[in-house]
Design a protein around this motif. Structure first.
Motif, PDB file in Angstrom:
ATOM      1  N   GLN A   1      -1.823   9.837  -0.063  1.00  0.00           N
ATOM      2  CA  GLN A   1      -2.459  10.524   1.070  1.00  0.00           C
ATOM      3  C   GLN A   1      -1.563  11.672   1.540  1.00  0.00           C
TER       4      GLN A   1
ATOM      5  N   ILE B   1      -0.691   4.231  -1.836  1.00  0.00           N
ATOM      6  CA  ILE B   1      -1.865   4.819  -1.193  1.00  0.00           C
ATOM      7  C   ILE B   1      -1.424   5.810  -0.127  1.00  0.00           C
ATOM      8  N   LYS B   2      -0.450   5.379   0.670  1.00  0.00           N
ATOM      9  CA  LYS B   2       0.064   6.237   1.736  1.00  0.00           C
ATOM     10  C   LYS B   2       0.735   7.472   1.130  1.00  0.00           C
TER      11      LYS B   2
ATOM     12  N   LEU C   1     -11.553   5.983   1.685  1.00  0.00           N
ATOM     13  CA  LEU C   1     -11.398   5.020   0.591  1.00  0.00           C
ATOM     14  C   LEU C   1     -10.805   3.734   1.167  1.00  0.00           C
TER      15      LEU C   1
ATOM     16  N   ALA D   1      -7.381   5.343   2.869  1.00  0.00           N
ATOM     17  CA  ALA D   1      -6.990   6.736   2.628  1.00  0.00           C
ATOM     18  C   ALA D   1      -8.208   7.601   2.900  1.00  0.00           C
ATOM     19  N   TYR D   2      -7.981   8.789   3.401  1.00  0.00           N
ATOM     20  CA  TYR D   2      -9.107   9.696   3.631  1.00  0.00           C
ATOM     21  C   TYR D   2      -8.945  10.885   2.698  1.00  0.00           C
ATOM     22  N   ILE D   3      -9.800  10.943   1.695  1.00  0.00           N
ATOM     23  CA  ILE D   3      -9.633  11.921   0.622  1.00  0.00           C
ATOM     24  C   ILE D   3     -10.942  12.670   0.411  1.00  0.00           C
TER      25      ILE D   3
ATOM     26  N   ALA E   1      -4.055   0.353   3.557  1.00  0.00           N
ATOM     27  CA  ALA E   1      -5.192   0.016   2.697  1.00  0.00           C
ATOM     28  C   ALA E   1      -6.278   1.087   2.754  1.00  0.00           C
TER      29      ALA E   1
ATOM     30  N   GLY F   1       0.793  -1.214   0.000  1.00  0.00           N
ATOM     31  CA  GLY F   1       0.000   0.000   0.000  1.00  0.00           C
ATOM     32  C   GLY F   1       0.831   1.272   0.000  1.00  0.00           C
TER      33      GLY F   1
ATOM     34  N   VAL G   1      -1.892  14.495  -0.885  1.00  0.00           N
ATOM     35  CA  VAL G   1      -3.202  15.137  -0.758  1.00  0.00           C
ATOM     36  C   VAL G   1      -3.213  16.049   0.473  1.00  0.00           C
TER      37      VAL G   1
ATOM     38  N   VAL H   1      -6.981   5.188   9.335  1.00  0.00           N
ATOM     39  CA  VAL H   1      -5.950   5.376   8.302  1.00  0.00           C
ATOM     40  C   VAL H   1      -4.568   5.252   8.934  1.00  0.00           C
TER      41      VAL H   1
ATOM     42  N   GLU I   1      -5.664   6.271  -8.106  1.00  0.00           N
ATOM     43  CA  GLU I   1      -7.071   6.338  -7.696  1.00  0.00           C
ATOM     44  C   GLU I   1      -7.260   7.368  -6.586  1.00  0.00           C
ATOM     45  N   VAL I   2      -6.339   7.368  -5.636  1.00  0.00           N
ATOM     46  CA  VAL I   2      -6.402   8.345  -4.537  1.00  0.00           C
ATOM     47  C   VAL I   2      -6.243   9.760  -5.086  1.00  0.00           C
TER      48      VAL I   2
ATOM     49  N   ALA J   1      -9.308  10.849  -6.909  1.00  0.00           N
ATOM     50  CA  ALA J   1     -10.414  11.132  -5.982  1.00  0.00           C
ATOM     51  C   ALA J   1     -10.243  12.520  -5.377  1.00  0.00           C
ATOM     52  N   ALA J   2      -8.986  12.935  -5.228  1.00  0.00           N
ATOM     53  CA  ALA J   2      -8.720  14.251  -4.646  1.00  0.00           C
ATOM     54  C   ALA J   2      -8.668  15.334  -5.721  1.00  0.00           C
TER      55      ALA J   2
END
Ligand code: SF4
Ligand code: SF4
Lengths: 121, 283
Positions: free
Chosen positions: A56, A52-53, B89, B82-84, B80, A49, A59, B73, A77-78, A81-82
Motif C-alpha cells: 500500500q 500488504i501494508k 481489497l 488495502a485500498y488500491i 488485512a 500483513g 502504491v 485501512v 496481489e496488491v 491490482a495496482a
C-alpha cells in the motif's frame, strides 16, 4: 517512471533489503528527474500483513515498478491490482540495480513466496 | 478438572497418553485441540456424533458505497486491508475478525459475513465424551476452533490433547487448564522439545509434571533435565514394540490389555494425586 526498492537502513541507503514486506524503508526514485526520497514502511513492525501494508505504501508513492529480491503472495496481489510490475534485483547494491533496470537487464520477479501468517500468529 | 497434555513436537506420544488416561478415567471428557491433524477420534471411534460448524466473521465491502476514505485501512492493526485503484481489497487470511473496520467505516460500506473455517465433532466412546476440532485446509488460524472446543466443558475430568509446539494456539489450549502434563522422549532432541513447552507453561504459572515416553534402560537426557529443573516426573512409559503396534493400529492400549490398563491406571492415580495437591496449594 517512478520505481521503489526496499532498503535496509535510512542512514546507509545503498543496500537492498532481503525482504519486501519487512523492509524498514523504501527508496522511491523518479528516473526522469533523478529525484529520490525515503518512505518509512510502517507495516514492517506491525502484527502480520506486513506485505500488504508495504505494498500500500508503495502504491501510494505512485510507483510503477518495484525492484526486490523476493515478494510475498499478499504484497504481490496488491501490487498486481495496482498494475505495478515487479523485477528481481541481482546483488545488493541499489545503484547497480537501478542502472541495470534502466538498461532493461532485470528479469521480472517469478518467485512469489506464500505468506508466513499462521505460523505463530 | 482440566488436564492439558503437551509436547514440543508431534509423535512423542501425546495422543497415546491423553487417550489412554481418558479411557481409564471412567466418565471423562477427551478434547482434541490438535485441529490441523486431529487423530484422537481414530482411537475412540465415537458414536452418536453431532457436528457443529465453526465460523468467523470477515468484513465485506459494498464498493458502491465506499468512497475510499481509508479509515478502515488505517484502523486495521493486522494490515488485512488495502485500498488500491479505487477498490478496497480484503485479505481474509490476514483478518483477525476484530470487527473494528465495520464499526468505524463512516459510510457503513462494510458489513460482516460468516465464513466457515472448520467444525467440531462431538460423540461418545463408552464413558468418554469425545470432542475433536477440525480446521479446514488452507485456513490460517485454528484458534476459533479451540475456543469453541473449550467452551462449556462439562464438569468432571477433562483431558485436553494440545497441538504440538508452543505457538499461540497452544497457549489458547492450556489457558484454562488446571494442570499440564508434558510428554517427552528420552533423547537430547526430546529435551529440546520439552524445554519449549516447559517455558511456555511456566509463563502461565500452571502446575505441571512430565511423563517420559519410550523409555529404555540406561541414560535418559529428558529425565536428567527434569531432575535439574525440578519438574515432577509423573511416570514412565517403557519403550515397547507391542504398545507401538497397538497404537499404530489406532487401538487404545488400556482397553485392549489388562497390563496396559494397569499401567495407565497407576499413571492416572499419580496424576490426579499431583493435580489435587497442586490445585490445593495454589488456591
Ligand atoms: S475485522 Fe479487524 S482484522 Fe479484519 S479487516 Fe477489519 S479491522 Fe482488520
Ligand atoms: S472506511 Fe468505509 S468508506 Fe472508508 S475506505 Fe473503508 S470501506 Fe470505504
Amino acid at each position: 517512471m517512478i520505481i521503489a526498492v526496499p532498503v535496509d537502513d535510512q542512514s546507509a541507503p545503498n543496500t537492498v533489503c532481503v525482504s519486501f514486506g519487512r523492509a524498514p524503508y523504501f527508496l522511491i526514485y523518479d528516473i526522469a528527474s533523478a529525484a529520490n526520497r525515503m518512505v518509512h514502511n510502517s507495516g514492517a513492525s506491525g502484527q502480520g500483513g506486513a506485505g500488504i501494508k508495504a505494498a500500500q505504501t508503495v502504491v501510494d508513492g505512485k510507483v510503477e515498478a518495484v525492484l526486490t529480491p523476493r515478494c510475498g503472495e499478499n504484497a504481490a496481489e496488491v501490487l498486481r491490482a495496482a498494475g505495478i510490475k515487479m523485477y528481481k534485483t541481482s546483488g545488493d547494491s541499489i545503484n547497480e540495480n537501478i542502472e541495470a533496470f534502466k538498461k532493461g537487464e532485470l528479469q521480472p520477479l517469478q518467485d512469489i513466496h506464500p505468506g508466513l501468517h499462521g505460523q505463530g500468529e | 478438572m482440566k488436564i492439558a497434555v503437551l509436547s514440543g513436537k508431534g509423535g512423542t506420544g501425546k495422543t497415546l497418553l491423553s487417550v489412554n488416561l481418558a479411557a481409564v478415567a471412567g466418565e471423562s471428557t477427551y478434547i482434541d485441540c490438535d485441529v490441523e491433524e486431529p487423530n484422537g477420534h481414530l482411537f475412540f471411534k465415537p458414536d452418536q456424533i453431532r457436528s457443529e460448524p465453526i465460523t468467523i466473521k470477515i468484513p465485506v465491502v459494498d464498493q458502491q458505497i465506499c468512497d475510499g476514505c481509508r479509515v478502515c485501512v488505517d484502523f486495521c492493526k493486522f494490515n488485512a486491508l488495502a485500498y488500491i485503484g479505487d477498490k478496497l481489497l480484503i485479505f481474509e487470511e490476514v483478518c483477525h475478525s476484530c470487527g473494528g473496520c465495520v464499526l468505524f467505516c463512516p459510510l457503513r460500506a462494510l458489513s460482516e459475513r460468516d465464513t466457515v473455517v472448520g467444525e467440531i465433532r462431538r460423540g461418545y466412546s463408552d464413558q468418554v465424551r469425545v470432542a475433536s476440532g477440525i480446521l479446514n485446509i488452507g485456513e490460517a488460524s485454528g484458534i476459533p476452533i479451540v475456543k469453541g472446543l473449550l467452551r462449556d466443558i462439562p464438569a468432571g475430568t477433562t483431558f485436553i490433547d494440545c497441538p504440538p509446539g508452543s505457538a499461540c494456539i497452544v497457549m489458547e489450549s492450556i489457558k484454562d487448564a488446571d494442570y499440564c502434563i508434558f510428554v517427552a522422549e528420552p533423547t537430547l532432541f526430546g529435551v529440546h522439545n520439552l524445554k519449549m513447552v516447559y517455558q511456555l507453561v511456566r509463563l502461565f504459572g500452571k502446575p505441571h509434571g512430565v511423563v517420559l515416553n519410550k523409555c529404555l534402560p540406561g541414560e535418559n537426557p529428558a529425565e536428567e533435565f527434569c531432575r535439574q529443573q525440578g519438574i515432577p516426573i509423573l511416570g514412565k512409559i517403557p519403550f515397547d514394540p507391542e504398545l507401538g503396534t497397538i497404537n499404530s493400529e489406532a487401538l487404545i492400549a488400556a482397553r485392549e490389555h489388562k497390563g496396559w490398563k494397569q499401567v495407565f491406571q497407576e499413571l492416572l492415580q499419580t496424576v490426579m494425586g499431583e493435580v489435587r495437591r497442586e490445585t490445593a496449594s495454589h488456591s
